[in-house]
Design an enzyme around this catalytic site. Structure first.
Site, PDB file in Angstrom:
ATOM      1  N   THR A  47       0.843  -1.192   0.000  1.00 49.33           N
ATOM      2  CA  THR A  47       0.000   0.000   0.000  1.00 49.33           C
ATOM      3  C   THR A  47       0.883   1.248   0.000  1.00 49.33           C
ATOM      4  OG1 THR A  47      -1.945   1.023   1.008  1.00 49.33           O
ATOM      5  CG2 THR A  47      -0.376   0.029   2.530  1.00 49.33           C
ATOM      6  N   LYS A  89       3.792   1.350  -3.890  1.00 48.50           N
ATOM      7  CA  LYS A  89       3.337   0.552  -5.039  1.00 48.50           C
ATOM      8  C   LYS A  89       4.261   0.691  -6.250  1.00 48.50           C
ATOM      9  CE  LYS A  89      -1.543   0.454  -3.728  1.00 48.50           C
ATOM     10  NZ  LYS A  89      -2.936   0.716  -4.115  1.00 48.50           N
ATOM     11  N   GLY A 124      -2.113   6.977  -9.536  1.00 46.15           N
ATOM     12  CA  GLY A 124      -1.890   5.538  -9.497  1.00 46.15           C
ATOM     13  C   GLY A 124      -3.175   4.730  -9.577  1.00 46.15           C
ATOM     14  N   ALA A 125      -4.194   5.157  -8.865  1.00 45.74           N
ATOM     15  CA  ALA A 125      -5.446   4.383  -8.841  1.00 45.74           C
ATOM     16  C   ALA A 125      -6.121   4.413 -10.211  1.00 45.74           C
ATOM     17  CB  ALA A 125      -6.377   4.932  -7.766  1.00 45.74           C
ATOM     18  N   THR A 177      -4.496  18.098 -13.431  1.00 44.11           N
ATOM     19  CA  THR A 177      -3.387  18.445 -14.323  1.00 44.11           C
ATOM     20  C   THR A 177      -3.649  17.800 -15.676  1.00 44.11           C
ATOM     21  OG1 THR A 177      -1.936  18.403 -12.389  1.00 44.11           O
ATOM     22  CG2 THR A 177      -0.856  18.392 -14.539  1.00 44.11           C
ATOM     23  N   TYR A 207     -13.211   5.659   0.747  1.00 47.70           N
ATOM     24  CA  TYR A 207     -14.301   5.117   1.551  1.00 47.70           C
ATOM     25  C   TYR A 207     -14.162   5.601   2.984  1.00 47.70           C
ATOM     26  CZ  TYR A 207     -10.493   1.959   2.567  1.00 47.70           C
ATOM     27  OH  TYR A 207      -9.262   1.456   2.904  1.00 47.70           O
TER      28      TYR A 207
END
Ligand code: NDP
Length: 295
Positions: free
Chosen positions: A71, A75, A139-140, A162, A235
């Site tokens: 995490t 990553k 990243g996600a 951006t 979340y």
């Protein structure tokens, strides 16, 4: 008997590696999967010093660790550490699941498939032929692109604070999108103003960290109207600012807790060859989150 009390064999060891890592829900999720499937695993947290990710995980593996999740903020370093990458990890440029196979460190990225399973299976929204708006290009978002494309939506629009980062990300996926017949379009958040009402999307995914900062990306209200699924990868016990806004605009809303459980289920499947049922674990995790919040 719980999985960690298996009579014949010691439990196989897994961890989530991060910094900080104390907040991670992964031990809760994997303990529930282990109990449900009878797999003999134990799953803990491992905080790696910021400058010693590789040394920390190599030591864990040398001591007999079987695999680990990765995490924030490691990553990208996990991607560099892997001897072998799956196609989706390669496409994401980041790794969240690692294990040893044939003496080599393998890396995968299960975040994107976790997102897709949550949307399609848990939220009953098939993505084929739908229009998808992805907010963010970090990243996600990178991890989500290939699994989203593989669902064959008609169009994916990417809008990021951006603009150049959105364009760079889109560039990376042109070939994959072509081969699945998916139209790609996007740019800065202001590009959304160019969309007409009949170009509204069916699913709007907030893959930016705006909610983390309590900020709202400037999405025109018509993009969050009736019939739209608004999904925030973030979340918590309470709806995020993005989800509150989307609900006011008329959208159906969901946060990223299901994605978290689904990405964990995929990791569990990679490691153990057994696919756990996610619905009861998601319900228990949601209840735990809310109980902590009230308490
Ligand atoms: P990154 O730091 O890699 O990327 C952040 C992205 O958010 C960038 O595109 C950035 O834009 C954008 N951004 C940041 N602040 C704002 C803002 N105030 N307004 C608009 N855009 C903003 O983060 P990740 O991609 O790793 O994570 C994104 C989110 O996804 C986080 O909330 C994270 O918690 C969540 N997540 C959830 C998972 C789950 O399992 N549910 C798994 C992984 C992530 P710019 O390029 O302009 O800087």
């Amino acid at each position: 008997m719980t999985s960690t009390e298996s009579s014949s064999q010691p439990a196989d060891r897994y961890v989530v590696v991060g910094n900080p890592v104390a907040h991670s829900r992964s031990p809760f999720i994997h303990a529930a999967f282990a109990q449900q499937t009878g797999e003999a695993i134990e799953y803990g947290r491992l905080e790696a010093p910021l400058d010693a990710f590789a040394d920390t995980v190599r030591a864990f593996l040398a001591e007999g660790g079987h695999g680990f999740n990765v995490t924030v903020p490691f990553k990208l370093q996990a991607y560099d550490l892997a001897d072998r990458l799956t196609p989706r990890a390669e496409a994401a440029g980041a790794v969240n699941t690692m294990w040893i196979e044939d003496g080599l460190i393998h890396g995968d990225n299960t975040d994107g498939i976790g997102l897709v399973r949550d949307i399609q299976d848990n939220l009953d929204t098939l993505l084929e032929d739908k229009r998808v708006l992805l907010l963010g290009a970090g990243g996600a978002a990178m991890g989500a692109m290939l699994p989203l494309i593989e669902c064959r939506p008609s169009r994916i629009v990417v809008a990021n604070r951006t603009a150049s980062r959105a364009s760079d990300m889109l560039e990376e996926f042109v070939e994959a999108a072509d081969s699945f017949g998916v139209e790609l379009w996007g740019g800065g958040l202001d590009a959304l103003e160019q969309l007409s009402e009949d170009e509204a999307c069916d699913v709007v995914i907030n893959a930016s960290s705006s909610s983390l900062h309590g900020e709202l990306p400037p999405v025109p209200a018509f993009l969050l109207g009736d019939g739209v699924l608004a999904y925030d990868m973030m979340y918590g016990a309470e709806p995020t600012v993005f989800l509150r806004h989307a609900a006011q605009c008329g959208a159906r809303t969901a946060d990223g807790l299901g994605m978290l459980v689904e990405q964990a289920a995929e990791a569990f499947y990679i490691w153990r060859g057994v696919r756990p049922r996610t619905a009861p674990v998601l319900a228990d995790l949601r209840a735990a989150l809310q109980a902590e919040h009230k308490g």
